[in-house]
Design a protein around this motif. Structure first.
Motif, mmCIF file in Angstrom:
data_model
loop_
_atom_site.group_PDB
_atom_site.id
_atom_site.type_symbol
_atom_site.label_atom_id
_atom_site.label_comp_id
_atom_site.label_asym_id
_atom_site.label_seq_id
_atom_site.Cartn_x
_atom_site.Cartn_y
_atom_site.Cartn_z
ATOM 1 N N PRO A 60 -26.141 41.778 -14.109
ATOM 2 C CA PRO A 60 -26.500 43.199 -14.308
ATOM 3 C C PRO A 60 -27.674 43.412 -15.258
ATOM 4 O O PRO A 60 -28.316 44.474 -15.212
ATOM 5 N N ALA A 61 -27.977 42.439 -16.104
ATOM 6 C CA ALA A 61 -29.095 42.580 -17.044
ATOM 7 C C ALA A 61 -30.387 41.966 -16.519
ATOM 8 O O ALA A 61 -31.421 42.038 -17.189
ATOM 9 N N VAL A 62 -30.348 41.371 -15.330
ATOM 10 C CA VAL A 62 -31.538 40.787 -14.722
ATOM 11 C C VAL A 62 -32.215 41.846 -13.852
ATOM 12 O O VAL A 62 -31.542 42.671 -13.220
ATOM 13 N N VAL A 63 -33.553 41.841 -13.830
ATOM 14 C CA VAL A 63 -34.286 42.866 -13.079
ATOM 15 C C VAL A 63 -35.267 42.221 -12.108
ATOM 16 O O VAL A 63 -35.692 41.081 -12.293
ATOM 17 N N PHE A 64 -35.582 42.996 -11.081
ATOM 18 C CA PHE A 64 -36.603 42.615 -10.099
ATOM 19 C C PHE A 64 -37.878 43.367 -10.443
ATOM 20 O O PHE A 64 -37.874 44.599 -10.568
ATOM 21 N N ILE A 65 -38.995 42.653 -10.644
ATOM 22 C CA ILE A 65 -40.248 43.258 -11.098
ATOM 23 C C ILE A 65 -41.288 43.191 -9.979
ATOM 24 O O ILE A 65 -41.496 42.137 -9.372
ATOM 25 N N GLN A 66 -41.924 44.317 -9.715
ATOM 26 C CA GLN A 66 -43.057 44.385 -8.807
ATOM 27 C C GLN A 66 -44.276 44.859 -9.587
ATOM 28 O O GLN A 66 -44.213 45.880 -10.288
ATOM 29 N N SER A 67 -45.361 44.105 -9.487
ATOM 30 C CA SER A 67 -46.604 44.486 -10.159
ATOM 31 C C SER A 67 -47.663 44.786 -9.111
ATOM 32 O O SER A 67 -47.672 44.187 -8.027
ATOM 33 N N GLU A 96 -53.489 44.341 -4.751
ATOM 34 C CA GLU A 96 -52.826 43.055 -4.932
ATOM 35 C C GLU A 96 -51.440 43.308 -5.509
ATOM 36 O O GLU A 96 -51.288 44.047 -6.480
ATOM 37 N N GLN A 97 -50.434 42.709 -4.903
ATOM 38 C CA GLN A 97 -49.062 42.902 -5.333
ATOM 39 C C GLN A 97 -48.420 41.564 -5.662
ATOM 40 O O GLN A 97 -48.743 40.543 -5.051
ATOM 41 N N GLY A 98 -47.526 41.588 -6.612
ATOM 42 C CA GLY A 98 -46.784 40.387 -6.984
ATOM 43 C C GLY A 98 -45.372 40.755 -7.371
ATOM 44 O O GLY A 98 -45.071 41.910 -7.679
ATOM 45 N N ASN A 114 -42.494 37.046 -18.055
ATOM 46 C CA ASN A 114 -43.686 36.224 -18.279
ATOM 47 C C ASN A 114 -44.940 37.094 -18.269
ATOM 48 O O ASN A 114 -45.018 38.080 -17.514
ATOM 49 N N ASN A 115 -45.916 36.707 -19.043
ATOM 50 C CA ASN A 115 -47.206 37.385 -19.004
ATOM 51 C C ASN A 115 -47.822 37.316 -17.614
ATOM 52 O O ASN A 115 -48.386 38.300 -17.126
ATOM 53 N N HIS A 116 -47.703 36.162 -16.957
ATOM 54 C CA HIS A 116 -48.384 36.032 -15.667
ATOM 55 C C HIS A 116 -47.743 36.880 -14.566
ATOM 56 O O HIS A 116 -48.328 37.067 -13.505
ATOM 57 N N VAL A 117 -46.539 37.417 -14.816
ATOM 58 C CA VAL A 117 -45.907 38.312 -13.845
ATOM 59 C C VAL A 117 -46.588 39.681 -13.844
ATOM 60 O O VAL A 117 -46.699 40.328 -12.794
ATOM 61 N N VAL A 118 -47.063 40.139 -14.998
ATOM 62 C CA VAL A 118 -47.621 41.496 -15.111
ATOM 63 C C VAL A 118 -49.094 41.504 -15.511
ATOM 64 O O VAL A 118 -49.679 42.581 -15.669
ATOM 65 N N GLU A 119 -49.701 40.349 -15.673
ATOM 66 C CA GLU A 119 -51.085 40.282 -16.141
ATOM 67 C C GLU A 119 -52.025 41.036 -15.197
ATOM 68 O O GLU A 119 -52.024 40.805 -13.992
ATOM 69 N N GLY A 120 -52.821 41.941 -15.760
ATOM 70 C CA GLY A 120 -53.797 42.695 -14.982
ATOM 71 C C GLY A 120 -53.216 43.793 -14.117
ATOM 72 O O GLY A 120 -53.946 44.423 -13.343
ATOM 73 N N ALA A 121 -51.925 44.075 -14.236
ATOM 74 C CA ALA A 121 -51.288 45.060 -13.364
ATOM 75 C C ALA A 121 -51.632 46.481 -13.790
ATOM 76 O O ALA A 121 -51.677 46.794 -14.978
ATOM 77 N N ASP A 122 -51.898 47.354 -12.800
ATOM 78 C CA ASP A 122 -52.080 48.777 -13.057
ATOM 79 C C ASP A 122 -50.745 49.516 -13.029
ATOM 80 O O ASP A 122 -50.604 50.581 -13.634
ATOM 81 N N LYS A 123 -49.794 48.946 -12.325
ATOM 82 C CA LYS A 123 -48.493 49.596 -12.164
ATOM 83 C C LYS A 123 -47.417 48.531 -12.124
ATOM 84 O O LYS A 123 -47.538 47.533 -11.412
ATOM 85 N N VAL A 124 -46.353 48.742 -12.891
ATOM 86 C CA VAL A 124 -45.235 47.800 -12.932
ATOM 87 C C VAL A 124 -43.951 48.578 -12.637
ATOM 88 O O VAL A 124 -43.650 49.573 -13.310
ATOM 89 N N THR A 125 -43.214 48.127 -11.635
ATOM 90 C CA THR A 125 -41.962 48.767 -11.236
ATOM 91 C C THR A 125 -40.813 47.802 -11.462
ATOM 92 O O THR A 125 -40.919 46.611 -11.152
ATOM 93 N N VAL A 126 -39.721 48.328 -12.002
ATOM 94 C CA VAL A 126 -38.547 47.509 -12.307
ATOM 95 C C VAL A 126 -37.348 48.047 -11.529
ATOM 96 O O VAL A 126 -37.071 49.247 -11.565
ATOM 97 N N GLN A 135 -40.395 53.028 -13.576
ATOM 98 C CA GLN A 135 -41.752 52.625 -13.900
ATOM 99 C C GLN A 135 -41.733 52.025 -15.301
ATOM 100 O O GLN A 135 -41.166 52.622 -16.222
ATOM 101 N N ALA A 136 -42.330 50.853 -15.473
ATOM 102 C CA ALA A 136 -42.287 50.156 -16.763
ATOM 103 C C ALA A 136 -43.627 50.245 -17.483
ATOM 104 O O ALA A 136 -44.688 50.232 -16.853
ATOM 105 N N LYS A 137 -43.543 50.323 -18.790
ATOM 106 C CA LYS A 137 -44.728 50.271 -19.647
ATOM 107 C C LYS A 137 -44.831 48.860 -20.232
ATOM 108 O O LYS A 137 -43.827 48.283 -20.658
ATOM 109 N N VAL A 138 -46.046 48.320 -20.216
ATOM 110 C CA VAL A 138 -46.274 47.011 -20.827
ATOM 111 C C VAL A 138 -46.487 47.222 -22.327
ATOM 112 O O VAL A 138 -47.518 47.753 -22.755
ATOM 113 N N VAL A 139 -45.518 46.809 -23.123
ATOM 114 C CA VAL A 139 -45.585 46.997 -24.581
ATOM 115 C C VAL A 139 -46.600 46.039 -25.191
ATOM 116 O O VAL A 139 -47.373 46.407 -26.081
ATOM 117 N N GLY A 140 -46.610 44.804 -24.718
ATOM 118 C CA GLY A 140 -47.535 43.805 -25.246
ATOM 119 C C GLY A 140 -47.388 42.498 -24.502
ATOM 120 O O GLY A 140 -46.340 42.219 -23.911
#
Length: 510
Positions: A60-67, A96-98, A114-126, A135-140
């Motif tokens: 339940p604490a694991v998420v599916f991420i789309q960038s 480009e989607q990942g 991982n950084n490489h999951v969201v690197e350069g993404a304009d939009k991140v969905t969880v 919709q997710a915000k990249v904190v850092g």
């Protein structure tokens, strides 16, 4: 076919088999469903139930991420004002989607991935296990450790429990949870063991301050698992799945996870300030080899060898540490490989001090107090000149084959003197260029000769004595006998991507 069927019924009727068949069927249906009791199988059954319990607790604490990253590409240039007449030639956005994985670390919506999951993404969905989408915000992000922190706007979320990756042992059971190969296989659980610790993966990340201390596991990890948790049988996260070693790009039994202790340290800085501040002692290091242990009088092969210093202002150099010293402890904590030193020092604050214990040639043990400096930015690769490849003819050259080391050296030429990439060599008074290395000698695979991708190496010193001529080289080697260690200070010119630097090469004399 019909005749055979009828004949079969007649034969069965004659033998009165139909009634017996119905009775047998009824008997089977009435048989109580009892489980066999196999005492020897109980530990395996208990382990299986442990896996079930852990998976149910952590999933339940694991998420599916789309960038998603959108890039507008002009495929053809048109004169101004012609766009309306030729719409088919307008630049169309390329999307480009990942996909990847992550896990929730706080009930108010902080996530690790991982950084490489969201690197350069304009939009991140969880997407959560219960199918809610945010919709997710990249904190850092921190590319050097491949860690990213995300935030979603939600409360009372299920969270993971952190384990202690330092105490994780090789051979322990581990479960990898994530989304391999995309959404079709989301929230997959695979099992294996901790196969190794402290793994270094060459060429995985760029940058001068990368920390690689991977946990290796044979739990199946595939593309899409990146960012998901590696969990022990107590349901505690001990790592973040990050990479695989495979010739096909899919699981071959060699998966790698970032230790959670390292990830937590990075996460805390990213949440607090959005960036990671690092401290350094200003050394370039390499894990100790048998020759290094022999040179410093140590039976156990452990520690890291100081190859060179970042500059003359290096905190370690100013404290009195020398090239060739073997660092064995920092603040009383044993150092067996480089990532341990990086983690102890890297996340302290600049200006703080650490106690560094070294072993020096001859078995001398010394302690130094080193005041840490802030890590400088990565060097601008555009300002780094390339040594290029050197092609030398045999005519007119003066070479010397060392029968003991199995190498051929040449004195530097006027052409070399004018090469800007060799300026550090000239500042040290010059050296001897390695033109050939015999496969039968101790220097084979340790020194890079002319014509090799990493070469040619230039020898600056032998056992502390500068070697600028063939006679210097001969004199330095005369004092080294069979079974002794010859310590060479070597300069590697580097290239456009990596500046030239010195290193220590210790060779056992045959």
């Amino acid at each position: 076919m019909g005749f055979a069927f009828v004949l079969g019924l007649a034969f069965a009727s004659a033998l009165d088999l139909r009634g017996h068949g119905n009775a047998a069927q009824a008997s089977l249906l009435q048989q109580p469903a009892t489980r066999p009791f196999i005492p020897a199988a109980k530990p395996a059954a208990d382990l299986g139930q442990a896996f079930v319990a852990v998976a149910e607790h952590v999933k339940p604490a694991v998420v599916f991420i789309q960038s998603q990253h959108q890039e507008r590409v002009d495929t053809r240039r048109l004169p101004p004002g012609f766009d309306d007449f030729f719409p088919q030639f307008r630049g169309r956005p390329r999307v480009e989607q990942g996909t990847g994985s992550g896990f929730i670390v706080s009930s108010d919506g902080y996530l690790l991935t991982n950084n490489h999951v969201v690197e350069g993404a304009d939009k991140v969905t969880v997407r959560l296990l219960d199918k809610r989408v945010f919709q997710a915000k990249v904190v850092g992000t921190d590319p050097q450790t491949d860690i990213a922190v995300l935030k979603i706007d939600a409360q009372n979320l299920p969270t993971v429990a952190f384990g202690n990756s330092d105490s994780t042992q090789i051979g322990e059971w581990a479960l990898a949870i994530g989304n391999p190969l995309g959404e079709a296989f989301a929230f997959t659980v695979t099992a294996g063991i901790i196969s190794a610790k402290g793994r270094l993966l060459q060429g995985l990340y760029a940058g001068g301050y990368q920390i690689q201390d991977f946990i290796q596991t044979d739990a199946a990890i595939n593309p899409g698992n990146s960012g998901g948790p590696l969990v022990n049988v107590r349901g505690e996260v001990v790592g973040i799945n990050a990479a695989i070693a495979s010739e096909t790009g899919y699981s071959a039994g060699y998966g790698f996870a970032i230790p959670i202790n390292l990830a937590r340290t990075v996460m805390q800085q990213l949440v607090a300030s959005g960036r990671v501040q690092r401290a350094v002692i200003g050394v370039m290091i390499q894990e100790a080899r048998p020759e290094d242990a022999q040179a410093v009088g140590e039976r156990d092969i452990k520690g890291v060898v100081v190859q060179d210093f970042s500059s003359d202002e290096s905190p370690a150099k100013k404290a009195g540490i020398q090239q060739g010293d073997v660092i064995t402890e920092v603040d009383g904590r044993p150092i067996e490989y480089g990532a341990q030193l990086q983690q102890i020092v890297g996340f302290k604050k600049p200006g703080e001090t650490v106690s560094v214990t070294v072993l020096r040639e001859g078995g001398v043990r010394k302690n130094f107090t080193v005041r840490l400096a802030a890590a400088p930015p990565t060097p601008d690769t555009e300002q780094i000149s390339s040594a290029g490849s050197r092609t030398r003819g045999t005519a007119g050259t003066i070479s010397r084959r060392s029968a003991t080391l199995g190498i051929t050296v040449e004195e530097l030429t006027q052409e070399d003197v004018r090469d800007p990439s060799l300026r550090p060599v000239l500042q040290n008074g010059g050296g001897l260029l390695v033109t050939d290395v015999s496969p039968d000698g101790p220097a084979y695979s340790r020194l890079a000769p002319q014509g090799s991708p990493a070469g040619p190496d230039i020898i600056l010193k032998v056992n502390g004595q500068p070697v600028r001529t063939r006679e210097d080289f001969r004199a330095a080697l005369r004092a080294v006998h069979s079974g002794d260690i010859a310590t060479l200070i070597v300069f590697s010119p580097g290239n456009q991507a990596q500046p030239g630097q010195q290193r220590v090469v210790r060779l056992l004399m045959p």
